[in-house]
Design an enzyme around this catalytic site. Sequence first.
Site, PDB file in Angstrom:
ATOM      1  N   HIS A 101      46.763  47.796  44.189  1.00  0.00           N
ATOM      2  CA  HIS A 101      46.977  46.525  44.961  1.00  0.00           C
ATOM      3  C   HIS A 101      47.840  46.794  46.395  1.00  0.00           C
ATOM      4  O   HIS A 101      47.239  45.916  47.413  1.00  0.00           O
ATOM      5  CB  HIS A 101      47.984  45.527  44.209  1.00  0.00           C
ATOM      6  CG  HIS A 101      47.723  44.162  44.785  1.00  0.00           C
ATOM      7  ND1 HIS A 101      46.740  43.497  44.332  1.00  0.00           N
ATOM      8  CD2 HIS A 101      48.688  43.427  45.834  1.00  0.00           C
ATOM      9  CE1 HIS A 101      46.767  42.378  45.299  1.00  0.00           C
ATOM     10  NE2 HIS A 101      47.875  42.324  46.107  1.00  0.00           N
ATOM     11  N   TYR A 128      47.511  45.725  51.159  1.00  0.00           N
ATOM     12  CA  TYR A 128      48.403  45.381  52.493  1.00  0.00           C
ATOM     13  C   TYR A 128      48.231  46.470  53.406  1.00  0.00           C
ATOM     14  O   TYR A 128      48.376  46.058  54.561  1.00  0.00           O
ATOM     15  CB  TYR A 128      49.584  45.137  51.572  1.00  0.00           C
ATOM     16  CG  TYR A 128      49.837  43.996  50.761  1.00  0.00           C
ATOM     17  CD1 TYR A 128      49.680  42.670  51.398  1.00  0.00           C
ATOM     18  CD2 TYR A 128      49.414  43.882  49.436  1.00  0.00           C
ATOM     19  CE1 TYR A 128      49.701  41.393  50.686  1.00  0.00           C
ATOM     20  CE2 TYR A 128      49.452  42.936  48.765  1.00  0.00           C
ATOM     21  CZ  TYR A 128      49.501  41.706  49.323  1.00  0.00           C
ATOM     22  OH  TYR A 128      49.275  40.484  48.402  1.00  0.00           O
ATOM     23  N   HIS A 186      36.675  37.029  45.573  1.00  0.00           N
ATOM     24  CA  HIS A 186      38.341  36.860  46.050  1.00  0.00           C
ATOM     25  C   HIS A 186      38.288  38.086  47.269  1.00  0.00           C
ATOM     26  O   HIS A 186      38.962  37.747  48.271  1.00  0.00           O
ATOM     27  CB  HIS A 186      39.019  36.870  44.992  1.00  0.00           C
ATOM     28  CG  HIS A 186      40.623  37.247  45.334  1.00  0.00           C
ATOM     29  ND1 HIS A 186      41.312  36.347  46.261  1.00  0.00           N
ATOM     30  CD2 HIS A 186      41.333  38.513  45.282  1.00  0.00           C
ATOM     31  CE1 HIS A 186      42.395  36.831  46.531  1.00  0.00           C
ATOM     32  NE2 HIS A 186      42.419  38.535  45.948  1.00  0.00           N
ATOM     33  N   PHE A 187      38.153  39.310  46.675  1.00  0.00           N
ATOM     34  CA  PHE A 187      38.469  40.381  47.764  1.00  0.00           C
ATOM     35  C   PHE A 187      37.560  40.534  48.604  1.00  0.00           C
ATOM     36  O   PHE A 187      38.000  40.949  49.829  1.00  0.00           O
ATOM     37  CB  PHE A 187      39.002  41.557  46.939  1.00  0.00           C
ATOM     38  CG  PHE A 187      37.679  42.563  46.338  1.00  0.00           C
ATOM     39  CD1 PHE A 187      37.682  42.485  44.830  1.00  0.00           C
ATOM     40  CD2 PHE A 187      36.891  43.322  46.972  1.00  0.00           C
ATOM     41  CE1 PHE A 187      36.563  43.208  44.412  1.00  0.00           C
ATOM     42  CE2 PHE A 187      35.828  43.826  46.493  1.00  0.00           C
ATOM     43  CZ  PHE A 187      35.819  44.006  45.204  1.00  0.00           C
ATOM     44  N   HIS A 188      36.309  39.991  48.587  1.00  0.00           N
ATOM     45  CA  HIS A 188      35.447  40.172  49.860  1.00  0.00           C
ATOM     46  C   HIS A 188      35.945  39.099  50.747  1.00  0.00           C
ATOM     47  O   HIS A 188      35.854  39.322  52.012  1.00  0.00           O
ATOM     48  CB  HIS A 188      33.896  40.073  49.504  1.00  0.00           C
ATOM     49  CG  HIS A 188      33.319  41.246  49.054  1.00  0.00           C
ATOM     50  ND1 HIS A 188      33.417  41.692  47.758  1.00  0.00           N
ATOM     51  CD2 HIS A 188      32.479  42.035  49.581  1.00  0.00           C
ATOM     52  CE1 HIS A 188      32.831  42.853  47.463  1.00  0.00           C
ATOM     53  NE2 HIS A 188      32.287  43.164  48.772  1.00  0.00           N
ATOM     54  N   ARG A 237      31.210  41.192  36.689  1.00  0.00           N
ATOM     55  CA  ARG A 237      30.884  41.832  38.211  1.00  0.00           C
ATOM     56  C   ARG A 237      29.946  43.276  37.698  1.00  0.00           C
ATOM     57  O   ARG A 237      30.372  43.555  36.764  1.00  0.00           O
ATOM     58  CB  ARG A 237      32.197  41.917  38.929  1.00  0.00           C
ATOM     59  CG  ARG A 237      33.116  42.784  38.243  1.00  0.00           C
ATOM     60  CD  ARG A 237      34.422  42.869  39.538  1.00  0.00           C
ATOM     61  NE  ARG A 237      35.356  43.299  38.762  1.00  0.00           N
ATOM     62  CZ  ARG A 237      36.476  43.610  39.435  1.00  0.00           C
ATOM     63  NH1 ARG A 237      36.287  43.955  40.837  1.00  0.00           N
ATOM     64  NH2 ARG A 237      37.798  43.957  39.081  1.00  0.00           N
ATOM     65  N   ARG A 238      30.059  43.949  38.856  1.00  0.00           N
ATOM     66  CA  ARG A 238      29.472  45.157  38.836  1.00  0.00           C
ATOM     67  C   ARG A 238      27.907  45.450  37.845  1.00  0.00           C
ATOM     68  O   ARG A 238      27.882  46.476  37.207  1.00  0.00           O
ATOM     69  CB  ARG A 238      30.223  45.952  38.275  1.00  0.00           C
ATOM     70  CG  ARG A 238      31.574  45.981  39.209  1.00  0.00           C
ATOM     71  CD  ARG A 238      32.679  47.079  38.417  1.00  0.00           C
ATOM     72  NE  ARG A 238      33.838  46.964  39.529  1.00  0.00           N
ATOM     73  CZ  ARG A 238      35.194  46.939  39.215  1.00  0.00           C
ATOM     74  NH1 ARG A 238      35.323  46.737  37.899  1.00  0.00           N
ATOM     75  NH2 ARG A 238      36.087  46.716  39.794  1.00  0.00           N
TER      76      ARG A 238
END
Lengths: 540, 188
Positions: free
Chosen positions: A215, A219, A366-368, A429-430
Amino acid sequence: MLVNRKLILAHFWLAFAVFGIALTLGAWQMFIRSPIGTWLSNPELYYRSLTAHGTVMGYVFPTLVAMAFGYAISESALQQRLVGVRWAWAGFWLIVAGSIMAVIPIAMGRASVLYTFYPPLIGNVFYYLGVVLVVVGSWIWVALMSINLRVWRKANPGAPVPLAMFANVAGSYLWAWTAVGAALELLLQIIPVAAGLKATIDAGLARIFFSWTLHAIVYFWLMPTYIAYYTIVPRAIGGRVYSDSMARISFILFLVVAMPIGMHHTFADPQVGAGFKFIHSAFTALVALPTLLTVFTICASVEIAARLRGGRGMFGWIGALPWDNPMMLALAFSFIMLGFGGAGGLINMSYQLDASIHNTQWITGHFHLIFGGAIVIMYFAIAYDLWPHLTGRELIDIRLIRTQLWLWFIGMIVTTFPWHWVGILGMPRRMAYFDFGDPAIAPQAFSVTLSAIGGFILLASGIMFIVILARGMRAPQIDAGPYRFALAVHEPKTVPVALNTHALWVALMIGLTLTNYGYPILNLALSSGTSVPAVYVGAQ
Amino acid sequence: MSAEETHHDSAEVAARVERRWATIAVIIIVMMALLAAFAGIHRATMPQPRVEITDPSRLHLSGEFVESNLGSVLEANGNVTVRAIGQQYSFTPACIVVPADTPITLRATSADVVHGILIQGTNVNTMLVPGYISEQLMRFAKTGDYLMPCQEFCSFGHEGMWGKVKVIDKTDFADRAKGGGRLSCVGQ
Ligand SMILES: [Cu+2]
């Protein structure tokens, strides 16, 4: 003044070269898993490609950008020659060596474990050793940032550390500590098994170690972006930073609370009890705080620029912003994507809502949106802003730059929104391909196709970015002058010790990590009977 | 008023606005944490509280996950327990049959690498980590068929790992469960 331009350019060019390759792989993956490209389906190649894409985008690309930007900040904000240039080059070459070492087994199909490693699935040992070299190379940078700041402090006792450097060093410490989780997993668990010294591994413990890294690494990716928000954007659009101390508080909060929250990645895992999951969920909510503070401070800083340009009224000032300035455009796009991505993040961190979307295409979306979108678009902006100072040449393709940013923004939305949607429908996913002939899956074909189109828009934008920079290397020479950072409305004459040093916050970061991770890790490490036989990639 | 004083006044205003915004931000976050705690305590959905372990290399030899014990079983109290395992690249049983409108406990584990169970159109979603047992409570309001893909990358055949869940009428299920034994809908 930027003295070590070659060093900084080497980092940037390597970063953008591997980014270009990984971006191409990404677009290819979206194409072959969509209904338009099924004739190319080959799961084995797909997972190789996915491993390369993730490893480059997760470890190599953002690390190199942070390092390049960090060296530039260290020289220009501190106005002092970089200390340890030879070490910096050593770090760079370690990353080159590590990347090559990792990519060979990936290309051979012997390390298709994706970038999150997935024990007890075990790939070729050189893949992991390559990743370790990349991390060690970046740790040299962490040490150099700290040393350079110390040298400056000695020469300027008690003076406020320039905001950009304060944030840069906070980011480097965050990285140093968050990388420890994956390092422990690799050194204590995975590499001994991959090297054949051990045959079993505790997969549950490995997932906990990895969540420690997974995580806060986001950041770390975010740090250059936030530094650009605070210290580049206001200057580039003719404004000022609304509040220097609020900026420092935001970076400190990232340093302290970004770390001990990774277990929200394991909400659906059986090896952690509900208690620690709840604690990590609550801490994850806390990490929204520095972002909320940043959104406020940056909007206020931008408003200052608009009012200086004659903007009036409650919202009328928005029209007075320099919208044709690429920096303004990048900031606006970044904020929009951060808004959508952040809202999705609040859903992921809630341990009730996570159940509906855990490990679905929603997470990919989300993370893209956050990393590929909000973060990377500011990497572009940083490069555009620094380039004239690094090359001594002017970037003349301003219209092309605007088009490139627009395309990236549109591409990201077209790619990630359909992913969020099929994620809600439960698409995992994946997966290398889907059986769109199945009536239960057929309705998702349209969304997947849309995503693939988005992937090609992104690829086009990425190519334009690289072309613009390459052309910039041969543009007419100019004197770009010294590289400057934005000034605050009220430039601090003195800063309280707590907002001018990192020691207290690093201690808090380590302490919180130990309380939030210590017991679960010890508990798993000490329990016997939880290690399982390793499954070697390609051995089946 | 001197320039110095104006400067001081505007700094005051800035600090006040800033404090107000920071307070709002903190309130938003505390509210979210409280909401999560409230929903958690009320067990809207809660992660499993206990950690249970099992040896994946002995699953087929003895214990809860031997092949003859996999599938759905109607317990004496009317609840249903489903036991399943995931392995590269299938679930056993590949088709799970359960009654509608009944509290169901899913107990599952992995025989090799990490897999995941997700039942589309529901909130049933859990990881299968070898060495550990995952437990999840579920309840289906309506009868019907659901897809159950493996949601975690488990190597080259991951994309082919799709199970099924068949939710049938409560009385039908009770009929089929009369003889005891473990039910599944494999081959139907
Ligand atoms: Cu699987």
